[in-house]
Design a protein around this motif. Structure first.
Motif, short mmCIF file in Angstrom:
data_model
loop_
_atom_site.label_atom_id
_atom_site.label_comp_id
_atom_site.label_asym_id
_atom_site.label_seq_id
_atom_site.Cartn_x
_atom_site.Cartn_y
_atom_site.Cartn_z
N GLY A 46 0.83 -1.19 0.00
CA GLY A 46 0.00 0.00 0.00
C GLY A 46 0.86 1.24 0.00
N LEU A 47 1.84 1.28 -0.93
CA LEU A 47 2.82 2.36 -0.93
C LEU A 47 2.18 3.72 -0.98
CD1 LEU A 47 5.87 2.80 -0.95
CD2 LEU A 47 5.78 2.77 -3.45
N PHE A 48 1.07 3.84 -1.70
CA PHE A 48 0.40 5.13 -1.83
C PHE A 48 -0.87 5.18 -1.00
CE2 PHE A 48 2.54 4.45 -6.01
CZ PHE A 48 3.55 5.36 -5.80
N GLY A 49 -0.87 4.48 0.11
CA GLY A 49 -2.00 4.56 1.02
C GLY A 49 -3.09 3.55 0.76
N GLY A 50 -2.87 2.60 -0.16
CA GLY A 50 -3.89 1.61 -0.47
C GLY A 50 -3.45 0.22 -0.08
N ALA A 51 -4.39 -0.72 -0.09
CA ALA A 51 -4.07 -2.10 0.22
C ALA A 51 -3.57 -2.80 -1.02
CB ALA A 51 -5.31 -2.80 0.78
N GLY A 52 -2.99 -3.96 -0.86
CA GLY A 52 -2.51 -4.74 -1.99
C GLY A 52 -2.93 -6.19 -1.85
N MET A 53 -3.18 -6.84 -3.01
CA MET A 53 -3.50 -8.26 -3.03
C MET A 53 -2.22 -9.00 -3.42
SD MET A 53 -6.08 -10.55 -5.42
CE MET A 53 -7.30 -9.28 -5.60
N THR A 54 -1.68 -9.79 -2.51
CA THR A 54 -0.43 -10.47 -2.79
C THR A 54 -0.61 -11.98 -2.78
OG1 THR A 54 0.36 -10.70 -0.52
CG2 THR A 54 0.75 -8.59 -1.59
N SER A 55 0.06 -12.64 -3.71
CA SER A 55 0.00 -14.10 -3.75
C SER A 55 0.66 -14.69 -2.51
CB SER A 55 0.67 -14.62 -5.02
OG SER A 55 2.02 -14.19 -5.10
N ARG A 56 1.67 -14.03 -1.98
CA ARG A 56 2.35 -14.54 -0.78
C ARG A 56 1.38 -14.63 0.40
NH1 ARG A 56 7.97 -11.89 0.71
NH2 ARG A 56 8.39 -12.83 -1.32
N GLN A 57 0.41 -13.74 0.46
CA GLN A 57 -0.55 -13.75 1.56
C GLN A 57 -1.75 -14.64 1.25
OE1 GLN A 57 -2.87 -10.11 2.33
NE2 GLN A 57 -2.32 -10.33 4.49
N LEU A 58 -2.30 -14.55 0.03
CA LEU A 58 -3.54 -15.25 -0.27
C LEU A 58 -3.37 -16.73 -0.57
CD1 LEU A 58 -5.76 -12.76 -2.32
CD2 LEU A 58 -5.65 -13.17 0.13
#
Length: 590
Positions: free
Chosen positions: A319-331
């Protein structure tokens, strides 16, 4: 007489000992010996020459070279270890460290035990390490990139001239060139000689390492380097890998259908502290700020709602610019755990993403596909589920979208930033030294060569064709029909419904109702939301992570600016990938 009696007694005792000693072993043989486990060694974070430094919050992100080599060496002689699994997870290490680990793996191979490695994509010096394993597996949409070695020297004199700075150079020795970037716009003769000599040696060692790992001749390796880029099938045909398979297939093969487990290697010594000192204080902090205590897993039926939001990347987009991210490492691990949990009767996958990494989308999409074969998976689309956002959705059992959802965008893009004019404006010049026909697919400034453009287009066509196949398979449509509505075009939810890309118009509530129906889930079932919210300690850990300073800066920007920058989160993927499944989400409904 006494001696005879003594011998008889001794014989009886020895016989009894042998019989008693043999019985348990025989019983074990009947029950079969316990399976030897696979030891997994993960190369993650920094590889240190000495012990990793102490981290105030959480364990050190990395391991020492000696700990890694010792673990590999011990696994070779440990009877409880039946095989070695190498996992590369973005480790930062030098060439000599890779060579040391490569030799440790080759020594392990002499034990007769199998060593294996699975990679999603790989290239360069990491390939020289991973290919030391007896078996190297590659994800079906992954690539092997062995384009040779290149070194770029940057010269700052043009920039310094613009700002009125002049370095007065003093040196002893023709090859002592540390100041040359500040005093010249190109390297001196001795430096050119020196760089070519270094590169000749390093390139020979690089080719020798691969040749030894894969049982090739060096001339074969040099030919492979000149080809540079291989998709999975081409890499297998060239002898660069042994298997083309998904990670779940790789893990199943490692276990071999037995009860053997994959056990993570414990590296280094744990830091012990007095309970009444710092450790005690940290325990108090953890109780206060660590979030609610974990509840014992209940046996009640559950519906799990998995949220996938933001740009899709392999590792933390952060979330470099204040947003969330969908990552394969997490999901990926979340889907695997949910899939094996018998109390979970259905899954709702809430997708709100414009896409991003093609590879990460494929990794997540594979887990959705496997989970949908075991229990119902219903996708609920938010504002945007386009490109990679649609890719991760298409294998669900049922897809629900709002009428105004932006979806589709079945296509791929490639991007290579070209900063040549910027460098010229700043007065920065470069000199490239390279080995390998395709070591320079782009100039130091980023301008694609014709050869580089051709290779990228070839790979993009393969990724696009794979995208069409996934949608056709997941949605039970003919590939030609998917191609006619693809080509990157976006559709509203209602349009997508008419085209067969979506099954139902509705929101999260409609998706939950469908999940209950498909999974025969009782009304009193638990609703579990994943991923879990971050604790204070998670946030403190991130403060020292990559990009922390930039994240802190963006938080100071106006909300409108932050919202605009969030739409460019996917650009960070270009550091690792050139081909993306992303829709830039430039349209905003107000």
């Amino acid at each position: 007489m006494h001696s005879r009696r003594f011998l008889m007694v001794l014989t009886v005792v020895m016989t009894a000992v042998l019989v008693l000693g043999a019985d348990p072993a025989a019983a074990k043989d009947d029950k079969k010996a316990a399976p030897a486990h696979a030891l997994r060694i993960t190369l993650k974070g920094q590889v240190y020459e000495a012990q990793p430094p102490f981290q105030l919050f959480g364990p050190a992100a990395g391991a020492s070279l000696s700990d890694l080599t010792a673990a590999i060496g011990k696994a070779a002689t440990d009877p409880k270890v039946g095989s070695l699994v190498l996992r590369l997870d973005g480790a930062a290490m030098g060439w000599t460290q890779r060579q040391t680990l490569r030799r440790a793996i080759l020594a392990f191979n002499e034990s007769g035990k199998p060593s294996r490695c699975f990679v999603t994509s790989i290239g360069g010096t990491n390939y020289a390490l991973a290919s030391a394993c007896r078996e190297l597996s590659l994800h079906p949409t992954g690539i092997v990139e062995i384009s040779g070695l290149a070194m770029d020297l940057m010269f700052y004199k043009g920039l310094l001239d613009k700002v009125g700075v002049r370095f007065q150079e003093l040196r002893m020795g023709r090859y002592k060139s540390a100041v040359e970037p500040m005093t010249r716009t190109e390297p001196s003769g001795p430096v050119v000689e020196q760089m070519n000599s270094l590169l000749d040696e390093l390139y020979a060692e690089f080719c020798d390492a691969i040749a030894e790992n894969r049982g090739m001749k060096q001339v074969e390796v040099r030919g492979i380097v000149d080809v540079a880029l291989f998709n999975a099938k081409e890499a297998k045909a060239a002898g660069l890998i042994d298997h083309v398979e998904f990670e779940d297939q790789f893990l199943a093969r490692v276990r071999g259908g037995s009860k053997a487990k994959i056990v993570e290697a414990k590296l280094g010594k744990s830091l012990e502290m007095q309970a009444g000192g710092f450790a005690g204080m940290m325990q108090v902090f953890n109780q206060l700020f660590g979030g609610p205590k974990k509840k014992t897993t209940s046996k009640k039926p559950k519906i799990v709602v998995i949220h996938g939001t933001g740009a899709i990347t392999e590792s933390a987009a952060g979330g470099l610019f204040g947003g969330a991210g969908m990552t394969s490492r997490q999901l990926v691990p979340i889907f695997r755990k949910v899939r094996e949990d018998d109390t979970v009767k259905a899954v709702v996958f809430r997708v709100n993403s414009p896409g991003g990494s093609a590879l990460a989308s494929d990794l997540i999409g594979r887990e959705v596909q496997l989970t949908a074969k075991k229990k119902p998976v219903v996708v609920s689309m938010g504002d945007v589920a386009a490109s990679g956002g649609y890719y991760v959705s298409c294998h669900a059992n049922w897809i629900v979208a709002e009428r105004g959802t932006i979806t589709g965008s079945i296509g791929v893009i490639g991007a290579v930033p070209d900063m040549t004019e910027l460098y010229e404006h700043l007065g920065l010049t470069f000199r490239r030294f390279s080995r390998g026909k395709r070591a320079g697919l782009a100039t130091p400034g980023g301008t694609l060569t014709e050869d580089g453009r051709e290779l990228m287009m070839k790979f993009m066509r393969e990724v696009y064709d794979d995208f069409l196949t996934h949608v056709a398979t997941g949605r039970k449509l003919k590939k030609e029909a998917v191609a006619s509505i693809a080509e990157g075009r976006v559709w509203t939810g209602s349009q997508a419904h008419g085209l067969g890309l979506v099954d139902e118009i509705g929101g999260l509530d409609a998706a939950m109702a469908k999940a209950r129906l498909l999974g025969s889930v009782p009304e009193d079932a638990e609703i579990v939301t994943l991923p879990k919210a971050k604790t204070l300690f998670d946030l403190l850990n991130e403060l020292s992570g990559e990009g922390a300073a930039l994240r802190a800066f963006t938080k100071t920007l106006p909300a409108e600016v932050q919202a605009g920058l969030r739409k460019l989160e996917w650009v960070g993927c270009l550091r690792r990938e050139r081909v993306l499944t992303v829709w830039p989400e430039v349209v905003e409904i107000r």
